[in-house]
Design a protein around this motif. Structure first.
Motif, PDB file in Angstrom:
ATOM      1  N   ARG A  16       0.831  -1.197   0.000  1.00  0.00           N
ATOM      2  CA  ARG A  16       0.000   0.000   0.000  1.00  0.00           C
ATOM      3  C   ARG A  16       0.871   1.254   0.000  1.00  0.00           C
ATOM      4  O   ARG A  16       0.491   2.284  -0.545  1.00  0.00           O
ATOM      5  CB  ARG A  16      -0.907  -0.010   1.229  1.00  0.00           C
ATOM      6  N   ARG A  17       2.037   1.169   0.626  1.00  0.00           N
ATOM      7  CA  ARG A  17       2.972   2.299   0.684  1.00  0.00           C
ATOM      8  C   ARG A  17       3.975   2.262  -0.455  1.00  0.00           C
ATOM      9  O   ARG A  17       4.881   3.083  -0.506  1.00  0.00           O
ATOM     10  CB  ARG A  17       3.726   2.280   2.023  1.00  0.00           C
ATOM     11  N   GLN A  18       3.816   1.287  -1.352  1.00  0.00           N
ATOM     12  CA  GLN A  18       4.730   1.073  -2.473  1.00  0.00           C
ATOM     13  C   GLN A  18       6.160   0.846  -1.989  1.00  0.00           C
ATOM     14  O   GLN A  18       7.135   1.257  -2.641  1.00  0.00           O
ATOM     15  CB  GLN A  18       4.666   2.249  -3.456  1.00  0.00           C
ATOM     16  N   ALA A  19       6.280   0.159  -0.854  1.00  0.00           N
ATOM     17  CA  ALA A  19       7.580  -0.225  -0.311  1.00  0.00           C
ATOM     18  C   ALA A  19       7.773  -1.714  -0.593  1.00  0.00           C
ATOM     19  O   ALA A  19       7.413  -2.564   0.226  1.00  0.00           O
ATOM     20  CB  ALA A  19       7.637   0.064   1.183  1.00  0.00           C
ATOM     21  N   VAL A  20       8.334  -2.019  -1.749  1.00  0.00           N
ATOM     22  CA  VAL A  20       8.358  -3.401  -2.226  1.00  0.00           C
ATOM     23  C   VAL A  20       9.763  -3.919  -2.525  1.00  0.00           C
ATOM     24  O   VAL A  20       9.920  -5.077  -2.923  1.00  0.00           O
ATOM     25  CB  VAL A  20       7.469  -3.553  -3.478  1.00  0.00           C
ATOM     26  N   ASP A  21      10.773  -3.085  -2.358  1.00  0.00           N
ATOM     27  CA  ASP A  21      12.157  -3.526  -2.525  1.00  0.00           C
ATOM     28  C   ASP A  21      13.021  -2.743  -1.547  1.00  0.00           C
ATOM     29  O   ASP A  21      12.544  -1.848  -0.837  1.00  0.00           O
ATOM     30  CB  ASP A  21      12.637  -3.355  -3.975  1.00  0.00           C
ATOM     31  N   THR A  22      14.314  -3.076  -1.496  1.00  0.00           N
ATOM     32  CA  THR A  22      15.181  -2.472  -0.489  1.00  0.00           C
ATOM     33  C   THR A  22      15.197  -0.957  -0.563  1.00  0.00           C
ATOM     34  O   THR A  22      15.098  -0.266   0.462  1.00  0.00           O
ATOM     35  CB  THR A  22      16.613  -3.019  -0.628  1.00  0.00           C
ATOM     36  N   ALA A  23      15.294  -0.420  -1.763  1.00  0.00           N
ATOM     37  CA  ALA A  23      15.364   1.034  -1.919  1.00  0.00           C
ATOM     38  C   ALA A  23      14.078   1.718  -1.458  1.00  0.00           C
ATOM     39  O   ALA A  23      14.116   2.705  -0.706  1.00  0.00           O
ATOM     40  CB  ALA A  23      15.661   1.390  -3.377  1.00  0.00           C
ATOM     41  N   SER A  24      12.940   1.193  -1.885  1.00  0.00           N
ATOM     42  CA  SER A  24      11.665   1.830  -1.518  1.00  0.00           C
ATOM     43  C   SER A  24      11.332   1.616  -0.046  1.00  0.00           C
ATOM     44  O   SER A  24      10.708   2.472   0.589  1.00  0.00           O
ATOM     45  CB  SER A  24      10.530   1.309  -2.407  1.00  0.00           C
ATOM     46  N   ILE A  25      11.772   0.477   0.524  1.00  0.00           N
ATOM     47  CA  ILE A  25      11.562   0.243   1.957  1.00  0.00           C
ATOM     48  C   ILE A  25      12.399   1.213   2.787  1.00  0.00           C
ATOM     49  O   ILE A  25      11.919   1.794   3.765  1.00  0.00           O
ATOM     50  CB  ILE A  25      11.897  -1.214   2.321  1.00  0.00           C
TER      51      ILE A  25
END
Length: 376
Positions: A76-85
């Motif tokens: 939902r927060r578009q945190a789906v890989d290391t960089a975006s997390i």
């Protein structure tokens, strides 16, 4: 790391209360109560933050979970890989610290049941501590637990409302799942670094202050609730018939949280149509669940509930039968479908003064009936 808010004459909070669940222990009611009364809490110098979630502080899980856990909250927060997390963590930390610095509360209250069910590693615990630890305040972690046979029934209903299609199965409930293994959960959270205390409470009207979890947690935190507003009861459960119809319907619908929101307010409609018939499992199924978790429950009972005059996890016979996996006739199914359709039609008409009745093609009806027959 974002700079610590201490210094510059700003006063740090005296204590942080971290309410971590468990799931299905009235957490939504607690969160709605605190969010609805946020201004009144502020008058007592208690901060219930908005920066990590308006009601449920979902972003605490987004922040602290290991990178390999791509949950629905992270998507939902578009945190789906290391960089975006990592970007999400930075944004969450900045927003949270800025809110705390602006308010300068004496107490901070945080609440998210996803912490108890999703946090499983020491690294995640330490990551959460890094978010809270710079305040230099002691942290009280509050955990409510309930009988796992009751938890399993309530959880199944919630999962179906969110889009689950499987039938209830006691085989899915075991000590391997931290959601049901309270010993493992408690041992993990007692490893929270620093000046920390874990308070474990039983979700049972017989021991809750005022017989109510909201009253109980307010007493723990020291909230003066005079003048507070009590929101309507949250999370109305479905009855056996509406639950089974929705489970079948889920096969042809996206799960809750889909980007297009194609489910709409379907779960609210089903809840409004539900009777007061309770969801239950058979005594033999309840015994199977509680027996499988007997060792873990005894550890929890001895450590946290030894002063009770009853065993909160005892195997008990209630003369119940399984109403979850209900066999429905085509007529019962279509009756619920008709009620849903009628209510949705009324909502559409009320929302648009010039709305015309929603047309339903005959072929759509035939297709729906054909699909429902597959489940009969």
């Amino acid at each position: 790391m974002v700079s610590v808010i201490r210094g510059g004459g700003k006063k740090s909070p005296e204590k942080i209360f971290l309410h971590i669940g468990c799931e299905k222990t009235g957490t939504t009611s607690v969160q709605r109560y605190f969010s609805e009364n946020r201004a009144r809490l502020s008058e007592q110098q208690i901060l219930y933050p908005k920066s990590v979630g308006a009601s449920n502080h979902f972003d605490l899980s987004v922040y602290c979970l290991d990178d390999n856990k791509i949950t629905a909250l992270r998507r939902r927060r578009q945190a789906v890989d290391t960089a975006s997390i990592n970007k999400a963590r930075t944004d969450i930390e900045k927003a949270f610290r800025a809110e705390c610095a602006r308010v300068c509360p004496t107490r901070i209250v945080l609440s998210s049941e996803q912490l108890s069910s999703n946090v499983t590693t020491q690294q995640e615990i330490e990551r959460l501590r890094s978010l809270l630890g710079d305040f230099g305040a002691p942290i009280e972690i509050i955990l409510y637990v309930r009988r796992q046979d009751d938890l399993a029934v309530s959880s199944y209903s919630t999962q179906v409302k969110a889009g689950a299609t499987y039938k209830f199965d006691t085989g899915k409930i075991s000590s391997r799942n931290i959601k049901y293994n309270y010993e493992k959960m408690c041992k993990l959270w007692t490893q929270f670094p620093g000046d920390t205390r874990l308070t474990v409470r039983l979700y049972d009207r017989r021991v809750l202050a005022g017989g109510d979890v909201v009253t109980d947690i307010c007493q723990l935190i020291g909230v003066d609730t005079d003048g507070f507003v009590k929101p309507p009861d949250a999370n109305k459960t479905l009855d056996p018939t509406t639950l089974e119809v929705l489970r079948c319907l889920n096969t042809h619908l996206p799960q809750h949280g889909d980007p297009q929101n194609l489910r709409g307010n379907l779960q609210d409609i089903f809840a409004s149509l539900s009777s007061n018939e309770k969801l239950t499992i058979a005594d033999v199924e309840a015994e199977q669940i509680m027996t499988a978790l007997r060792t873990e429950n005894e550890w929890v009972r001895a450590r946290y509930f030894s002063d009770l005059e009853f065993d909160p996890f005892e195997v008990r016979a209630r003369g119940s039968k399984n109403t979850l996996n209900k066999d429905l006739s085509l007529d019962e199914t279509l009756k619920v479908f008709a009620e849903v359709w009628t209510l949705k039609q009324k909502q559409l008409m009320a929302s648009r003064a010039d709305a015309s009745p929603l047309a339903l093609d005959r072929n759509v009806i035939r297709s729906a009936i054909s699909r429902f027959r597959k489940f009969m």
